[in-house]
Design a protein around this motif. Sequence first.
Motif, PDB file in Angstrom:
ATOM      1  N   VAL A  23       0.674  -1.145   0.057  1.00  0.00           N
ATOM      2  CA  VAL A  23      -0.059   0.017  -0.040  1.00  0.00           C
ATOM      3  C   VAL A  23       0.886   1.146   0.074  1.00  0.00           C
ATOM      4  N   THR A  24       0.679   2.322  -0.996  1.00  0.00           N
ATOM      5  CA  THR A  24       1.455   3.431  -0.958  1.00  0.00           C
ATOM      6  C   THR A  24       0.490   4.600  -1.416  1.00  0.00           C
ATOM      7  N   ARG A  25       1.050   5.830  -1.482  1.00  0.00           N
ATOM      8  CA  ARG A  25       0.410   6.858  -2.061  1.00  0.00           C
ATOM      9  C   ARG A  25       0.954   7.301  -3.389  1.00  0.00           C
ATOM     10  N   LYS A  26       0.239   7.911  -4.315  1.00  0.00           N
ATOM     11  CA  LYS A  26       0.763   8.476  -5.578  1.00  0.00           C
ATOM     12  C   LYS A  26       0.355   9.901  -5.706  1.00  0.00           C
ATOM     13  N   ASN A  27       1.045  10.668  -6.682  1.00  0.00           N
ATOM     14  CA  ASN A  27       0.462  12.140  -7.016  1.00  0.00           C
ATOM     15  C   ASN A  27      -0.078  11.822  -8.510  1.00  0.00           C
ATOM     16  N   ARG A  28      -1.431  12.226  -8.565  1.00  0.00           N
ATOM     17  CA  ARG A  28      -2.183  11.737  -9.707  1.00  0.00           C
ATOM     18  C   ARG A  28      -1.418  13.008 -10.862  1.00  0.00           C
ATOM     19  N   ARG A  29      -1.224  14.092 -10.325  1.00  0.00           N
ATOM     20  CA  ARG A  29      -0.760  14.784 -11.405  1.00  0.00           C
ATOM     21  C   ARG A  29       0.353  14.476 -11.832  1.00  0.00           C
ATOM     22  N   ASN A  30       1.394  13.913 -11.342  1.00  0.00           N
ATOM     23  CA  ASN A  30       2.775  13.192 -11.823  1.00  0.00           C
ATOM     24  C   ASN A  30       2.577  11.942 -12.742  1.00  0.00           C
ATOM     25  N   ASP A  31       1.746  11.287 -12.065  1.00  0.00           N
ATOM     26  CA  ASP A  31       1.509   9.741 -12.554  1.00  0.00           C
ATOM     27  C   ASP A  31       0.246   9.430 -12.662  1.00  0.00           C
ATOM     28  N   PRO A  32      -0.257   9.887 -13.871  1.00  0.00           N
ATOM     29  CA  PRO A  32      -1.767   9.950 -14.003  1.00  0.00           C
ATOM     30  C   PRO A  32      -2.178   8.491 -14.587  1.00  0.00           C
ATOM     31  N   ASP A  33      -1.222   7.680 -15.129  1.00  0.00           N
ATOM     32  CA  ASP A  33      -1.345   6.349 -15.655  1.00  0.00           C
ATOM     33  C   ASP A  33      -1.192   5.213 -14.308  1.00  0.00           C
ATOM     34  N   ARG A  34      -1.596   3.980 -14.707  1.00  0.00           N
ATOM     35  CA  ARG A  34      -1.350   3.040 -13.369  1.00  0.00           C
ATOM     36  C   ARG A  34       0.144   3.034 -13.304  1.00  0.00           C
ATOM     37  N   LEU A  35       0.518   2.811 -11.850  1.00  0.00           N
ATOM     38  CA  LEU A  35       1.632   2.863 -11.369  1.00  0.00           C
ATOM     39  C   LEU A  35       2.401   1.303 -11.510  1.00  0.00           C
ATOM     40  N   VAL A  36       3.595   1.268 -11.744  1.00  0.00           N
ATOM     41  CA  VAL A  36       4.210  -0.022 -11.823  1.00  0.00           C
ATOM     42  C   VAL A  36       5.720  -0.078 -11.118  1.00  0.00           C
ATOM     43  N   LEU A  37       5.809  -0.705  -9.975  1.00  0.00           N
ATOM     44  CA  LEU A  37       6.970  -0.748  -9.185  1.00  0.00           C
ATOM     45  C   LEU A  37       7.552  -2.048  -9.222  1.00  0.00           C
ATOM     46  N   ARG A  38       9.083  -1.993  -9.066  1.00  0.00           N
ATOM     47  CA  ARG A  38       9.493  -3.532  -8.999  1.00  0.00           C
ATOM     48  C   ARG A  38       9.830  -3.758  -7.607  1.00  0.00           C
ATOM     49  N   LYS A  39       9.269  -4.455  -6.807  1.00  0.00           N
ATOM     50  CA  LYS A  39       9.411  -4.692  -5.229  1.00  0.00           C
ATOM     51  C   LYS A  39       9.549  -6.120  -4.941  1.00  0.00           C
ATOM     52  N   PHE A  40      10.094  -6.480  -3.523  1.00  0.00           N
ATOM     53  CA  PHE A  40      10.387  -7.750  -3.262  1.00  0.00           C
ATOM     54  C   PHE A  40       9.190  -8.373  -2.991  1.00  0.00           C
ATOM     55  N   ASP A  41       8.979  -9.742  -3.649  1.00  0.00           N
ATOM     56  CA  ASP A  41       7.699 -10.418  -3.178  1.00  0.00           C
ATOM     57  C   ASP A  41       8.151 -11.827  -2.311  1.00  0.00           C
ATOM     58  N   PRO A  42       7.624 -11.657  -1.009  1.00  0.00           N
ATOM     59  CA  PRO A  42       8.258 -12.565   0.033  1.00  0.00           C
ATOM     60  C   PRO A  42       7.846 -14.058  -0.376  1.00  0.00           C
ATOM     61  N   VAL A  43       6.687 -14.180  -0.997  1.00  0.00           N
ATOM     62  CA  VAL A  43       6.159 -15.562  -1.407  1.00  0.00           C
ATOM     63  C   VAL A  43       7.181 -16.039  -2.605  1.00  0.00           C
TER      64      VAL A  43
END
Length: 54
Positions: A23-43
């Motif tokens: 869960v995070t926050r994003k700025n709609r003005r800077n990132d109007p499209d869907r956000l994709v981030l590379r993060k660690f998946d523990p499973v």
Amino acid sequence: MPRSTQRPVITLRSTAGTGVTYVTRKNRRNDPDRLVLRKFDPVAGAHVAFREQR
């Protein structure tokens, strides 16, 4: 514009299909499209792309 609509809380879901979320926050003005981030998946035990879910 009110603060809550400017930086909404979004859920990032793993593209590996493990069901892990961040869960995070994003700025709609800077990132109007869907956000994709590379993060660690523990499973999965690796870094994978996490995509914004609506």
